[in-house]
Design a protein around this motif. Structure first.
Motif, mmCIF file in Angstrom:
data_model
loop_
_atom_site.group_PDB
_atom_site.id
_atom_site.type_symbol
_atom_site.label_atom_id
_atom_site.label_comp_id
_atom_site.label_asym_id
_atom_site.label_seq_id
_atom_site.Cartn_x
_atom_site.Cartn_y
_atom_site.Cartn_z
ATOM 1 N N PHE A 167 0.805 -1.214 0.000
ATOM 2 C CA PHE A 167 0.000 0.000 0.000
ATOM 3 C C PHE A 167 0.844 1.273 0.000
ATOM 4 N N ASP A 168 2.151 1.140 0.043
ATOM 5 C CA ASP A 168 3.008 2.318 -0.002
ATOM 6 C C ASP A 168 2.950 3.024 -1.347
ATOM 7 N N THR A 169 2.497 2.345 -2.388
ATOM 8 C CA THR A 169 2.380 2.997 -3.699
ATOM 9 C C THR A 169 1.393 4.155 -3.653
ATOM 10 N N ALA A 170 0.444 4.112 -2.712
ATOM 11 C CA ALA A 170 -0.535 5.195 -2.621
ATOM 12 C C ALA A 170 0.105 6.508 -2.189
ATOM 13 N N ILE A 171 1.259 6.428 -1.535
ATOM 14 C CA ILE A 171 1.899 7.653 -1.031
ATOM 15 C C ILE A 171 2.449 8.497 -2.182
ATOM 16 N N PRO A 172 3.323 7.963 -3.043
ATOM 17 C CA PRO A 172 3.841 8.809 -4.123
ATOM 18 C C PRO A 172 2.886 8.947 -5.312
ATOM 19 N N PHE A 173 2.099 7.911 -5.602
ATOM 20 C CA PHE A 173 1.264 7.947 -6.795
ATOM 21 C C PHE A 173 -0.005 8.768 -6.587
ATOM 22 N N PHE A 174 -0.579 8.727 -5.379
ATOM 23 C CA PHE A 174 -1.867 9.386 -5.148
ATOM 24 C C PHE A 174 -1.815 10.483 -4.085
ATOM 25 N N GLY A 175 -0.659 10.683 -3.474
ATOM 26 C CA GLY A 175 -0.483 11.791 -2.556
ATOM 27 C C GLY A 175 -1.268 11.702 -1.264
ATOM 28 N N VAL A 176 -1.477 10.493 -0.751
ATOM 29 C CA VAL A 176 -2.257 10.374 0.484
ATOM 30 C C VAL A 176 -1.554 11.013 1.667
ATOM 31 N N PHE A 177 -0.215 11.203 1.577
ATOM 32 C CA PHE A 177 0.514 11.821 2.688
ATOM 33 C C PHE A 177 0.061 13.262 2.889
ATOM 34 N N GLU A 178 -0.434 13.906 1.828
ATOM 35 C CA GLU A 178 -0.897 15.277 1.943
ATOM 36 C C GLU A 178 -2.227 15.355 2.700
ATOM 37 N N GLU A 179 -3.019 14.295 2.590
ATOM 38 C CA GLU A 179 -4.307 14.260 3.271
ATOM 39 C C GLU A 179 -4.176 13.769 4.708
ATOM 40 N N HIS A 180 -3.092 13.069 5.002
ATOM 41 C CA HIS A 180 -2.905 12.496 6.336
ATOM 42 C C HIS A 180 -1.507 12.814 6.878
ATOM 43 N N PRO A 181 -1.210 14.076 7.103
ATOM 44 C CA PRO A 181 0.125 14.433 7.600
ATOM 45 C C PRO A 181 0.410 13.889 8.993
ATOM 46 N N ASP A 182 -0.667 13.528 9.743
ATOM 47 C CA ASP A 182 -0.461 12.976 11.071
ATOM 48 C C ASP A 182 0.051 11.546 11.021
ATOM 49 N N VAL A 183 -0.182 10.881 9.892
ATOM 50 C CA VAL A 183 0.248 9.491 9.729
ATOM 51 C C VAL A 183 1.578 9.416 8.996
ATOM 52 N N TYR A 184 1.700 10.189 7.923
ATOM 53 C CA TYR A 184 2.891 10.128 7.090
ATOM 54 C C TYR A 184 3.736 11.382 7.310
ATOM 55 N N SER A 185 4.770 11.240 8.089
ATOM 56 C CA SER A 185 5.694 12.343 8.331
ATOM 57 C C SER A 185 6.921 12.105 7.465
ATOM 58 N N LEU A 186 6.899 12.641 6.242
ATOM 59 C CA LEU A 186 7.935 12.353 5.268
ATOM 60 C C LEU A 186 9.103 13.326 5.377
ATOM 61 N N THR A 187 10.281 12.820 5.040
ATOM 62 C CA THR A 187 11.481 13.653 5.010
ATOM 63 C C THR A 187 11.496 14.479 3.732
ATOM 64 N N ALA A 188 12.406 15.440 3.667
ATOM 65 C CA ALA A 188 12.534 16.275 2.471
ATOM 66 C C ALA A 188 12.905 15.419 1.259
ATOM 67 N N GLU A 189 13.768 14.417 1.476
ATOM 68 C CA GLU A 189 14.170 13.539 0.378
ATOM 69 C C GLU A 189 12.983 12.707 -0.131
ATOM 70 N N GLU A 190 12.153 12.243 0.802
ATOM 71 C CA GLU A 190 10.981 11.455 0.401
ATOM 72 C C GLU A 190 9.956 12.310 -0.338
ATOM 73 N N MET A 191 9.800 13.546 0.094
ATOM 74 C CA MET A 191 8.888 14.460 -0.598
ATOM 75 C C MET A 191 9.355 14.713 -2.024
ATOM 76 N N GLU A 192 10.662 14.882 -2.196
ATOM 77 C CA GLU A 192 11.199 15.117 -3.539
ATOM 78 C C GLU A 192 11.039 13.871 -4.398
ATOM 79 N N LEU A 193 11.226 12.687 -3.809
ATOM 80 C CA LEU A 193 11.011 11.444 -4.551
ATOM 81 C C LEU A 193 9.567 11.359 -5.028
ATOM 82 N N ASN A 194 8.608 11.719 -4.180
ATOM 83 C CA ASN A 194 7.198 11.689 -4.566
ATOM 84 C C ASN A 194 6.933 12.626 -5.744
ATOM 85 N N ARG A 195 7.525 13.809 -5.698
ATOM 86 C CA ARG A 195 7.342 14.755 -6.803
ATOM 87 C C ARG A 195 7.973 14.210 -8.087
#
Length: 294
Positions: A167-195
């Motif tokens: 289910f981790d594919t939902a993080i970069p492909f669909f941006g669920v981390f933006e809707e749930h910042p309390d669950v997904y606390s991503l690093t700057a490198e991970e945010m850039e990877l998602n972009r």
């Protein structure tokens, strides 16, 4: 839900050959070059199989439990009526992945069992699909999502050996981390990877090439029979070469051969049983009234 119950229910997620939308086995269609001229992207996560391994592993996890799960998977997936076929399928699988001694170190067992399930259910099918599409004339791009996203321990602790899960594919492909910042606390490198992943996907959707359109840092190579290169979506992102040919041949040749032999044993057993019933019925019909009375 226990794997035994799943097997009894006969859950089958394979493509359904309906004669219209999927007229033949997908492998046969690909061998007929139906994808010639198309552009194709395929991949899996590094630990896709954890969704099956971890819930059913047992406490503590044991080799015997893995054998039980593999046997019941084979019974449910392939509808074997000869139990020895399912046992052969299970034993060959756990032996290939070093699940031999019982008891094993629990972490080592989970690591090997997760790799086995990932390969068999996700990774090697993706590799086979890439190969068949490439042979069929499609311009093919393959990836593995292997970044390890961290979750709060209070929410969903991730095993130490696990990186990207199903289910981790939902993080970069669909941006669920933006809707749930309390669950997904991503690093700057991970945010850039998602972009970067979104740029690759958008470029591919618009131009048929993940490198053309919005600028990307790492060029995604086309998958070819000679290079076997794929994009490893991680921090940092790298281009890798597929180097697990033995496991690929095991998943695409050895296990299918075991299934074929098991099916042949089932058919022979069914014919033998049918012959015995016909012989018994014929014997009864052939008796005279006098012999029946006697």
């Amino acid at each position: 839900m226990d794997a035994t119950l799943l097997a009894q229910q006969g859950i089958d997620w394979r493509p359904v050959i309906d004669g219209h939308f999927i007229p033949k086995d997908p492998r046969d269609l690909l061998r007929q070059n139906v994808t010639s001229g198309l552009r194709y992207m395929v991949g899996a996560t590094s630990h896709d199989g954890s969704i099956y391994t971890l819930p059913f592993a047992g406490i503590p996890p044991t080799v015997a439990r893995q054998l039980h799960l593999a046997k019941n998977y084979a019974l449910g997936e392939y509808r074997f009526t000869t139990e020895s076929a399912a046992i052969a399928f299970a034993r060959s699988t756990i032996t290939e992945y070093g699940l031999i001694q019982d008891p094993m170190d629990p972490l080592d067992l989970l690591t090997r069992a997760t790799q086995q399930n990932t390969d068999f259910l996700f990774g090697m099918p993706a590799e086979e699909s890439a190969r068949l599409n490439e042979v069929g004339g499609a311009t093919t791009y393959k990836y593995t999502l292997s970044v390890r996203y961290g979750y709060p321990l209070s929410y969903f602790p991730k095993a130490p050996s696990i990186r990207a899960e199903h289910f981790d594919t939902a993080i970069p492909f669909f941006g669920v981390f933006e809707e749930h910042p309390d669950v997904y606390s991503l690093t700057a490198e991970e945010m850039e990877l998602n972009r970067a992943i979104r740029r690759y996907v958008a470029n591919f959707a618009k131009n048929g090439n993940p490198n053309v359109g919005d600028p990307v840092t790492v060029q995604w190579p086309e998958y070819t029979a000679s290079s076997r290169q794929f994009m490893n979506l991680d921090t940092p992102t790298t281009v890798e070469t597929f180097d697990r040919e033995r496991q690929y041949l095991f998943a695409t040749e050895v296990l299918p051969a075991i299934v074929r032999v098991g099916k042949e044993a089932d058919e022979a057993r069914a014919l033998s049983s049918k012959g015995k019933k016909c012989k018994k019925k014929g014997s009864k019909m052939g008796k005279s009234p006098r012999s029946k009375k006697d």
